[in-house]
Every structure is written in C-alpha cells, then in structure tokens.
Design a protein around this motif. Sequence first.
Motif, PDB file in Angstrom:
ATOM      1  N   GLY A   1     -90.638  17.645  20.931  1.00 19.83           N
ATOM      2  CA  GLY A   1     -90.921  16.286  20.517  1.00 19.83           C
ATOM      3  C   GLY A   1     -90.254  15.898  19.209  1.00 19.83           C
ATOM      4  O   GLY A   1     -90.272  14.745  18.824  1.00 19.83           O
ATOM      5  N   ARG A   2     -89.653  16.832  18.546  1.00 20.24           N
ATOM      6  CA  ARG A   2     -88.957  16.518  17.300  1.00 20.24           C
ATOM      7  C   ARG A   2     -87.619  15.908  17.665  1.00 20.24           C
ATOM      8  O   ARG A   2     -86.897  16.415  18.505  1.00 20.24           O
ATOM      9  CB  ARG A   2     -88.735  17.818  16.533  1.00 20.24           C
ATOM     10  N   ASP A   3     -87.242  14.833  17.010  1.00 20.98           N
ATOM     11  CA  ASP A   3     -85.957  14.241  17.331  1.00 20.98           C
ATOM     12  C   ASP A   3     -84.865  14.817  16.433  1.00 20.98           C
ATOM     13  O   ASP A   3     -85.125  15.559  15.500  1.00 20.98           O
ATOM     14  CB  ASP A   3     -86.011  12.710  17.268  1.00 20.98           C
ATOM     15  N   ASP A   4     -83.620  14.492  16.755  1.00 19.07           N
ATOM     16  CA  ASP A   4     -82.485  15.055  16.029  1.00 19.07           C
ATOM     17  C   ASP A   4     -82.501  14.675  14.553  1.00 19.07           C
ATOM     18  O   ASP A   4     -82.104  15.476  13.704  1.00 19.07           O
ATOM     19  CB  ASP A   4     -81.173  14.605  16.666  1.00 19.07           C
ATOM     20  N   ASP A   5     -82.952  13.464  14.225  1.00 14.35           N
ATOM     21  CA  ASP A   5     -83.010  13.049  12.831  1.00 14.35           C
ATOM     22  C   ASP A   5     -83.981  13.920  12.042  1.00 14.35           C
ATOM     23  O   ASP A   5     -83.698  14.313  10.917  1.00 14.35           O
ATOM     24  CB  ASP A   5     -83.427  11.579  12.706  1.00 14.35           C
TER      25      ASP A   5
ATOM     26  N   ASP B   1     -84.869  17.016  12.806  1.00 13.04           N
ATOM     27  CA  ASP B   1     -84.262  18.338  12.709  1.00 13.04           C
ATOM     28  C   ASP B   1     -83.234  18.378  11.591  1.00 13.04           C
ATOM     29  O   ASP B   1     -83.192  19.330  10.810  1.00 13.04           O
ATOM     30  CB  ASP B   1     -83.594  18.732  14.028  1.00 13.04           C
ATOM     31  N   ALA B   2     -82.402  17.345  11.511  1.00 12.98           N
ATOM     32  CA  ALA B   2     -81.381  17.292  10.462  1.00 12.98           C
ATOM     33  C   ALA B   2     -82.024  17.191   9.081  1.00 12.98           C
ATOM     34  O   ALA B   2     -81.570  17.831   8.130  1.00 12.98           O
ATOM     35  CB  ALA B   2     -80.446  16.105  10.703  1.00 12.98           C
ATOM     36  N   THR B   3     -83.079  16.409   8.960  1.00 13.92           N
ATOM     37  CA  THR B   3     -83.773  16.260   7.678  1.00 13.92           C
ATOM     38  C   THR B   3     -84.398  17.580   7.250  1.00 13.92           C
ATOM     39  O   THR B   3     -84.250  17.993   6.096  1.00 13.92           O
ATOM     40  CB  THR B   3     -84.862  15.172   7.781  1.00 13.92           C
TER      41      THR B   3
ATOM     42  N   LEU C   1     -83.403  19.811   3.984  1.00 13.86           N
ATOM     43  CA  LEU C   1     -84.408  20.203   2.992  1.00 13.86           C
ATOM     44  C   LEU C   1     -84.448  21.714   2.795  1.00 13.86           C
ATOM     45  O   LEU C   1     -84.589  22.194   1.667  1.00 13.86           O
ATOM     46  CB  LEU C   1     -85.786  19.686   3.399  1.00 13.86           C
ATOM     47  N   VAL C   2     -84.304  22.464   3.868  1.00 11.88           N
ATOM     48  CA  VAL C   2     -84.283  23.929   3.773  1.00 11.88           C
ATOM     49  C   VAL C   2     -83.078  24.374   2.945  1.00 11.88           C
ATOM     50  O   VAL C   2     -83.195  25.239   2.076  1.00 11.88           O
ATOM     51  CB  VAL C   2     -84.280  24.577   5.178  1.00 11.88           C
ATOM     52  N   LYS C   3     -81.914  23.763   3.183  1.00  8.40           N
ATOM     53  CA  LYS C   3     -80.717  24.105   2.399  1.00  8.40           C
ATOM     54  C   LYS C   3     -80.913  23.772   0.928  1.00  8.40           C
ATOM     55  O   LYS C   3     -80.550  24.560   0.048  1.00  8.40           O
ATOM     56  CB  LYS C   3     -79.501  23.345   2.942  1.00  8.40           C
TER      57      LYS C   3
END
Length: 112
Positions: free
Chosen positions: A78-82, A84-86, A90-92
């Motif tokens: 259910g997570r969208d690509d936006d 996932d990218a965010t 944030l992890v980086k």
Amino acid sequence: MADWAAVAKVVNDRMAEVGMTQRELIERSKVAPMTIRQIQQGVDRKRNRNTLAAISRALGFPEEHLSHVAARSQPDAGRDDDEDATVAQLVKELAALRRRVDAIESRLADQE
C-alpha cells in the motif's frame, strides 16, 4: 485481528536500521516503557491508534504506518512510490548525519 508479530518486526527492524535504542524510542514517542516492550515482543493486545501513531512518527514513518501493518501484516503493502522515495531519502540523510556526528565525536575524543 491485528498482526502484532508483524508490528514488532517493523519496529525492531526500523530501530536497528536507524540505530535507535529502546530508551530513545520511549523518549521520542512518549509511550510507556512497558507498552514499547510489549509492542517490540509482539504481545497480542489491543492498542490505541494514538500509541501506534506516536511510535510511527518516532520511527520516521507516516503516522498511520503501524496501524496499517497491524491491519494487514504486510509492512510495505500500500505504500506508493513517492513514500518509498521519501523514506529512502530520509534513511540516506540520517546515515550521513550519523557519520558526521561520529566524526565530530571522534575529533572531540582526540582533543581530550
């Protein structure tokens, strides 16, 4: 029925990923230590939506993330690509910040 084992896995994995201690999670989420421990252990008990939202925010997830995990037991479904990218960005950024803090602490230790 909620999947508390899935919630425990997401919480524990995220804490390891960002290097967060249980104490830090308690402080950031303002959730009682016993509740945090039970969630980390996957104890099957009804949870307040606000509790899960506070823990989600403290871990850097969207507010409803842990509620969704509990409801469907698929953490990333259910997570969208936006999103996932965010999260990836944030992890980086967190990893880069952690390296900078480590370098500063190392310099300070060398000065002592």
